[in-house]
Design a protein around this motif. Sequence first.
Motif, mmCIF file in Angstrom:
data_model
loop_
_atom_site.group_PDB
_atom_site.id
_atom_site.type_symbol
_atom_site.label_atom_id
_atom_site.label_comp_id
_atom_site.label_asym_id
_atom_site.label_seq_id
_atom_site.Cartn_x
_atom_site.Cartn_y
_atom_site.Cartn_z
ATOM 1 N N ARG A 165 -8.135 -0.238 2.949
ATOM 2 C CA ARG A 165 -7.200 0.038 2.003
ATOM 3 C C ARG A 165 -6.431 -1.174 2.278
ATOM 4 O O ARG A 165 -5.221 -1.919 2.093
ATOM 5 C CB ARG A 165 -6.427 1.017 1.477
ATOM 6 C CG ARG A 165 -7.620 1.801 0.597
ATOM 7 C CD ARG A 165 -7.281 3.418 -0.254
ATOM 8 N NE ARG A 165 -7.576 4.110 -0.535
ATOM 9 C CZ ARG A 165 -7.810 5.479 -0.425
ATOM 10 N NH1 ARG A 165 -6.070 5.720 -0.795
ATOM 11 N NH2 ARG A 165 -8.647 6.436 -0.932
ATOM 12 N N SER A 198 0.933 -1.148 0.387
ATOM 13 C CA SER A 198 -0.240 0.242 -0.233
ATOM 14 C C SER A 198 1.115 0.982 -0.496
ATOM 15 O O SER A 198 0.632 2.382 -0.377
ATOM 16 C CB SER A 198 -0.827 -0.328 1.351
ATOM 17 O OG SER A 198 -0.379 0.645 2.337
ATOM 18 N N LEU A 235 -8.162 4.881 5.323
ATOM 19 C CA LEU A 235 -7.104 4.409 4.597
ATOM 20 C C LEU A 235 -7.233 2.600 5.242
ATOM 21 O O LEU A 235 -6.434 2.181 4.725
ATOM 22 C CB LEU A 235 -5.519 5.085 5.638
ATOM 23 C CG LEU A 235 -5.439 6.613 4.354
ATOM 24 C CD1 LEU A 235 -4.364 6.829 4.847
ATOM 25 C CD2 LEU A 235 -6.031 5.941 2.880
#
Length: 84
Positions: A76, A39, A73
Motif C-alpha cells: 500500500r 497513505s 501494508l
Amino acid sequence: MTAAQRRLLADLVRGAAAAQIVAPVPSPCRNVCKMDAASGYCEGCLRTIPEIAGWSKADDEERRRIWALLPALVPRLCAAGSEA
C-alpha cells in the motif's frame, strides 16, 4: 518496489514473527518518523498516528495484532508512491 521497500518488508516480516513469541512486545519504530501524506502511515514503521500514540498503553495482545498487520501494508505504501 525499491530496494529500501524490500528491506522494510523483510524487517517487518522478521519483526512480526518475533513479536509473536517475545514479551514485552517491542515497538516497530525504526526512527524514521515521517508520515506519508497519501497513505497516512509512518514511512518507517507503517503505523498510523493513533497506533503510534496508543502503543505505550497497548497490551501485548494489541501490540502483536498491530505487528501482524504491518508487512501487508508495504504494498500500500508502495502504491501511494512513498520512497520508504
